[in-house]
Design a protein around this motif. Sequence first.
Motif, mmCIF file in Angstrom:
data_model
loop_
_atom_site.group_PDB
_atom_site.id
_atom_site.type_symbol
_atom_site.label_atom_id
_atom_site.label_comp_id
_atom_site.label_asym_id
_atom_site.label_seq_id
_atom_site.Cartn_x
_atom_site.Cartn_y
_atom_site.Cartn_z
ATOM 1 N N GLY A 8 35.687 47.872 31.127
ATOM 2 C CA GLY A 8 36.166 47.299 31.639
ATOM 3 C C GLY A 8 37.618 47.313 33.192
ATOM 4 O O GLY A 8 38.050 48.012 33.737
ATOM 5 N N PRO A 46 29.125 42.686 34.625
ATOM 6 C CA PRO A 46 30.520 42.917 34.704
ATOM 7 C C PRO A 46 31.152 43.974 34.914
ATOM 8 O O PRO A 46 31.838 44.398 35.693
ATOM 9 N N ASP A 47 31.025 44.558 33.978
ATOM 10 C CA ASP A 47 31.818 46.381 33.467
ATOM 11 C C ASP A 47 31.319 47.205 35.467
ATOM 12 O O ASP A 47 32.740 47.158 35.684
ATOM 13 N N ASP A 49 30.688 45.720 38.363
ATOM 14 C CA ASP A 49 31.004 45.560 38.876
ATOM 15 C C ASP A 49 32.544 44.967 39.057
ATOM 16 O O ASP A 49 33.638 45.146 39.711
ATOM 17 N N TRP A 65 38.804 39.895 37.295
ATOM 18 C CA TRP A 65 37.141 40.682 37.152
ATOM 19 C C TRP A 65 36.917 39.462 38.793
ATOM 20 O O TRP A 65 37.693 38.271 38.822
ATOM 21 N N PHE A 87 30.201 30.475 32.512
ATOM 22 C CA PHE A 87 30.265 31.542 33.254
ATOM 23 C C PHE A 87 31.175 31.149 34.646
ATOM 24 O O PHE A 87 29.597 31.402 35.038
ATOM 25 N N ARG A 88 31.638 32.169 35.424
ATOM 26 C CA ARG A 88 32.074 31.214 36.246
ATOM 27 C C ARG A 88 32.159 33.053 37.566
ATOM 28 O O ARG A 88 32.034 33.525 38.040
ATOM 29 N N LEU A 89 31.133 32.146 38.307
ATOM 30 C CA LEU A 89 30.596 33.199 39.853
ATOM 31 C C LEU A 89 30.654 32.422 40.518
ATOM 32 O O LEU A 89 30.676 31.364 40.795
ATOM 33 N N PHE A 149 27.701 38.891 23.726
ATOM 34 C CA PHE A 149 29.179 39.504 24.017
ATOM 35 C C PHE A 149 29.704 38.002 25.047
ATOM 36 O O PHE A 149 30.658 37.886 25.088
ATOM 37 N N GLN A 150 29.230 37.882 26.163
ATOM 38 C CA GLN A 150 29.727 36.850 27.129
ATOM 39 C C GLN A 150 29.897 34.760 26.809
ATOM 40 O O GLN A 150 31.022 35.102 26.921
ATOM 41 N N PHE A 153 32.840 35.937 24.378
ATOM 42 C CA PHE A 153 34.399 36.963 25.043
ATOM 43 C C PHE A 153 34.646 35.137 25.795
ATOM 44 O O PHE A 153 35.601 35.249 26.221
HETATM 45 N N1 FO1 Z 1 35.581 36.243 32.153
HETATM 46 C C1 FO1 Z 1 36.005 35.371 31.779
HETATM 47 O O1 FO1 Z 1 36.889 35.106 30.907
HETATM 48 N N2 FO1 Z 1 35.368 34.051 32.029
HETATM 49 C C2 FO1 Z 1 34.467 34.196 32.803
HETATM 50 O O2 FO1 Z 1 34.224 32.917 33.527
HETATM 51 C C3 FO1 Z 1 33.878 34.887 33.678
HETATM 52 C C4 FO1 Z 1 33.077 35.004 34.543
HETATM 53 C C5 FO1 Z 1 33.124 36.964 35.393
HETATM 54 C C6 FO1 Z 1 31.832 36.478 36.136
HETATM 55 C C7 FO1 Z 1 31.534 38.191 36.970
HETATM 56 C C8 FO1 Z 1 31.712 39.797 35.951
HETATM 57 O O3 FO1 Z 1 31.723 40.510 36.391
HETATM 58 C C9 FO1 Z 1 32.744 39.068 35.168
HETATM 59 C C10 FO1 Z 1 33.695 37.878 34.308
HETATM 60 N N3 FO1 Z 1 34.339 37.536 33.680
HETATM 61 C C11 FO1 Z 1 34.734 36.768 33.329
HETATM 62 C C12 FO1 Z 1 35.001 38.671 32.958
HETATM 63 C C13 FO1 Z 1 33.868 39.591 31.955
HETATM 64 O O4 FO1 Z 1 33.423 38.456 30.734
HETATM 65 C C14 FO1 Z 1 33.668 40.640 31.512
HETATM 66 O O5 FO1 Z 1 32.836 41.236 30.693
HETATM 67 C C15 FO1 Z 1 34.881 41.082 30.546
HETATM 68 O O6 FO1 Z 1 36.088 41.285 31.589
HETATM 69 C C16 FO1 Z 1 34.743 42.146 29.340
HETATM 70 O O7 FO1 Z 1 34.661 43.341 30.100
#
Ligand code: FO1
Length: 311
Positions: A8, A46-47, A49, A65, A87-89, A149-150, A153
């Motif tokens: 990521g 996520p990675d 994006d 992110w 999970f913040r979108l 994972f999420q 994490f």
């Molecule tokens: N990481 C967080 O710590 N909190 C979140 O709410 C969060 C939302 C999120 C939404 C979309 C996205 O593409 C990534 C997001 N991430 C968030 C990061 C995500 O957990 C990734 O997987 C990590 O950065 C590890 O690669």
Amino acid sequence: VITVVCGGVGAARLLAGLVQVVDPAEIVAIGNTGDDLVLHGLSISPDLDTITYTLAGEVNPETGWGRRGESWSAMAALEQLGGPSWFRLGDRDLGTHLFRTGRLAAGGSLTEVTAEIATAFGLGLTLLPMSDDPVRTRLELVSGEDVSFQEYFVRLQHDVAVRTVRFDGADAAHPAPGVLEALEDAARIVIAPSNPVVSIGPVLAVPGIRAILRRRRADVTAISPIVGGAALKGPADRLLRELGAESSAAGVAAWLADVAATLIIDEVDRDLASEITRLGVAARVTETVMRTPALAAALAAFALDGTVATA
Ligand code: FO1
């Protein structure tokens, strides 16, 4: 072609440096999809994006992110309904997930959709998912709980001890089209400074990928995400410790020793170079903390100008 195995945030920052020193048309980034999830019925990667948004200058610079200048109306409306919003979108980020989900539902492959999104964001390099098949990183916690994972994490803020990590679906997964060729044909292969356990690990778990890296080990340079015994971001240091490795650049060298003949470590870890060399990995020392785009470019150039390791 320069092929980069990516997780990521750290990988995205390195790529942002690499595109300054190499023609983006010559770069193939293979992205981890083990973090992927379906949430609210939406397919989220996520990675992939994070890499896309970072290279497009659209990433939220504070978090690494999601998108800059986000609004959170959809999340607020979801919360009013009592829906899960851990999970913040963001509203703009949701556009990406709506597009990806719709295209996949219409029969598109993750490879095709990833390329369409990368093109829409003006990326010059080729961004490939490691596989079009679902591979999901899951962790068994010391508590016995089994989480995605999420959940680990984000929901648990990786503040829990891990017993084992696995990549569900990896054995049945096929490398995405172009992935094996990108690894076979690359002049140099770089393993980005991403978490070796949960970001690089899933990519190596896709059948066929690790074997190529092992065979081409002399042309593979990894960059340590651990600096001075700590991860710059995320749980890489504690995960290495919990899984029995050393939480240091030497621990990373050992973790990746079978696939990378060279490991780039930070100046602060210069005294670990001899220990790393004893592992059969050539240690190269430079400034690896990419505080600025210029430092990212310097690190990328350093990674490419290294002599082909003989170790
Ligand atoms: N990481 C967080 O710590 N909190 C979140 O709410 C969060 C939302 C999120 C939404 C979309 C996205 O593409 C990534 C997001 N991430 C968030 C990061 C995500 O957990 C990734 O997987 C990590 O950065 C590890 O690669």
